[in-house]
Design an enzyme around this catalytic site. Structure first.
Site, PDB file in Angstrom:
ATOM      1  N   HIS A 161      18.833  29.834  53.610  1.00 45.14           N
ATOM      2  CA  HIS A 161      18.652  29.830  54.978  1.00 45.14           C
ATOM      3  C   HIS A 161      16.964  29.823  54.882  1.00 45.14           C
ATOM      4  CE1 HIS A 161      22.196  31.183  57.142  1.00 45.14           C
ATOM      5  NE2 HIS A 161      22.763  32.560  56.373  1.00 45.14           N
TER       6      HIS A 161
ATOM      7  N   CYS B 172      16.707  26.226  57.662  1.00 43.93           N
ATOM      8  CA  CYS B 172      15.963  26.344  58.458  1.00 43.93           C
ATOM      9  C   CYS B 172      14.671  26.575  58.538  1.00 43.93           C
ATOM     10  CB  CYS B 172      16.499  27.373  59.583  1.00 43.93           C
ATOM     11  SG  CYS B 172      18.114  26.863  60.826  1.00 43.93           S
TER      12      CYS B 172
END
Length: 514
Positions: A343, A386
């Site tokens: 992430h 991301c």
């Protein structure tokens, strides 16, 4: 007085002849093919023979030794240049305006210098049906001359060279490509000036140079009568071939477009950090193990030693970077690659403990100062994470982003700002700054799957890494979630100084091995 000058000049030529090796003489003969009748060159046994021919054609005399200086520079006999009172740098400057060895001949000679004995064996094997049965070339220069004699290689047709390079060593392609680019860019304006004939080795064609506006080579039919040929020869002694500065020196073009050396004893290490599970509220990254396995398979196929690490905390990631930073084995490797799957937020990735680690911090461990063993070697980082907030998504697609109730980084950082200021880095981001990247819970991340697929497809074609990443952009850019509402665009940023081209593996791509 004139006799003294002439005697001194001839003594210099004799000294040069005595200090040249057989391979140097062969190189001089090759570089003079466009300037001297080939039939006469074939009988040359020494450098003095070449000097006699050049003087007979008024290319060389005691008042003008510029061609001799250029030839010695081309074959890298810098110590002899010094004896003549020239420096390497001074000659290099003059070649922009007064170089007489054609860009085509320069390209072929440079190519020959980079063809190893093993490559030569492979090339001869590939071309055995094209070469005379009675004669096997002993050197790369002889091979190129044979191809010219067969009419398979000319300054206007280097397709065979490209095919050979692609099959034997894509690294060689860069030299040919630089020549082609320079040739295409040459002005097309006609200009009539005194010209010089030079017989092609494989035909009776006459090769005519025009200058200064046009330096491309034109062919004139061999049925030109002797009188016209004689007229062409007359007056050439008044002409000095001047090439446009930006295209005159293929050496400079090749230097600008050089590639990283990838012929060391070992290709390099590839780290794959795969964070799937997290300690707090960040969701499990389902499908990421498929990405990690795919990266391991593809980079192993490309010759790298792949090491995979799973579920590392932010501290463990920093410690791991310090460990690899100080690894002495890097000195025997061509490159270093690091892939991080996690992430993320703008300019950073999450550790298992849900603490952020700056991408710039990770990469800075491998600058030339921090990791001297990798100085001037390419360092590639691929980040599947991301770079912005989570968005609404369908069941089959997840975003590698922080969930809403977690704090983001205080400042947005673009990929270009994430790269260390030093040279030789490439950062491949799965998405542009501020946006999410997508991962299928079974098939893996759009970016990683496209990256692996394009590496398998395009490395065997000799494509460089930036061309491959452009194809990755195209692939990912075409993808869309099942509702047709969500898109993604990767973003590479780099400080590479040269082209990065993976050597073509001997084994077929992994997708073709099953």
């Amino acid at each position: 007085m004139d006799d003294d000058v002439s005697l001194k000049f001839r003594k210099q030529l004799l000294f040069i002849d005595e200090n040249l090796m057989a391979e140097d003489v062969a190189a001089l003969k090759f570089l003079c093919i466009d300037l001297l009748p080939f039939r006469k060159l074939e009988s040359v046994k020494s450098a003095l023979d070449i000097f006699h021919l050049l003087m007979a054609e008024e290319y060389l005399n005691e008042e003008d030794n510029s061609l001799l200086v250029e030839l010695l520079h081309r074959i890298k006999c810098y110590s002899l240049l010094k004896k003549l009172g020239y420096t390497k740098e001074k000659v290099q400057e003059c070649l922009h305006e007064k170089g007489r060895v054609s860009p085509y001949r320069q390209m072929l000679y440079e190519l020959s210098e980079n063809i190893t004995d093993e490559m030569l064996k492979d090339i001869v094997f590939l071309l055995q049906d094209c070469l005379p049965k009675r004669r096997i070339p002993l050197s790369a220069l002889e091979l190129l001359i044979l191809l010219e004699k067969q009419g398979l290689l000319t300054e206007n047709n280097v397709q065979m060279l490209e095919d050979i390079c692609l099959n034997v060593s894509p690294d060689l392609l860069e030299t040919v490509n630089c020549y082609k680019k320079a040739k295409v860019s040459l002005p097309q304006q006609e200009n009539t000036v005194p010209v010089k004939e030079a017989l092609l080795p494989h035909t009776g064609d006459i090769r005519v140079f025009t200058c200064p506006q046009e330096t491309s080579i034109k062919y004139v039919s061999s049925n030109i009568n002797d009188n016209k040929s004689a007229n062409l020869s007359q007056g050439f002694s008044e002409m000095h071939l001047e090439l446009p500065g930006e295209f005159s020196n293929v050496e400079n073009e090749t230097k600008k477009m050089a590639i990283y050396k990838m012929d060391g004893p070992h290709r390099g290490f590839c780290l794959v950090i795969n964070n799937v599970n997290f300690d707090g509220s960040l969701q499990e990254r389902k499908g990421s193990c498929k990405d990690a396995e795919e990266l391991k398979i593809v980079f192993t196929w490309l010759g790298l030693d792949v090491r995979t690490y799973s579920n590392l905390t932010s501290l463990e990631i920093r410690d791991l970077m310090r460990t690899w930073q100080h690894l002495q084995d890097h000195k025997d490797r061509d490159c270093f690659i690091c892939c991080i799957l996690s992430h993320g937020e703008s300019g950073a990735i999450y550790g298992k403990d849900e603490e952020l680690v700056s991408i710039r911090t990770i990469m800075s461990h491998f600058t030339a100062k921090q990791c001297p063993q990798l100085a001037e070697k390419p360092k590639l980082f691929f980040i599947q994470a991301c770079q912005g907030k989570e968005i609404q998504r369908p069941v089959h697609v997840e975003a590698d982003a922080q969930i809403p109730n977690l704090t983001s980084m205080q400042q947005s950082i673009s990929p270009s700002e994430s790269i260390p200021e030093e040279a030789d880095f490439l950062l491949g981001m799965a998405t542009i700054d501020g946006y999410v990247s997508f991962r299928h819970i079974q098939q893996g991340a759009w970016y990683i799957q496209a990256l692996c697929s394009k590496l398998e497809l395009l490395v065997p074609r000799g494509e460089d890494i930036l061309s491959i990443l452009t194809e990755v952009n195209e692939d990912v850019g075409r993808r869309v979630d099942r509702l047709g509402t969500k898109k993604q665009m990767p973003q590479p940023a780099y400080t590479l100084r040269r082209k990065f081209i993976f050597p073509i593996p001997r084994d077929p791509p992994p997708s073709q091995q099953h």
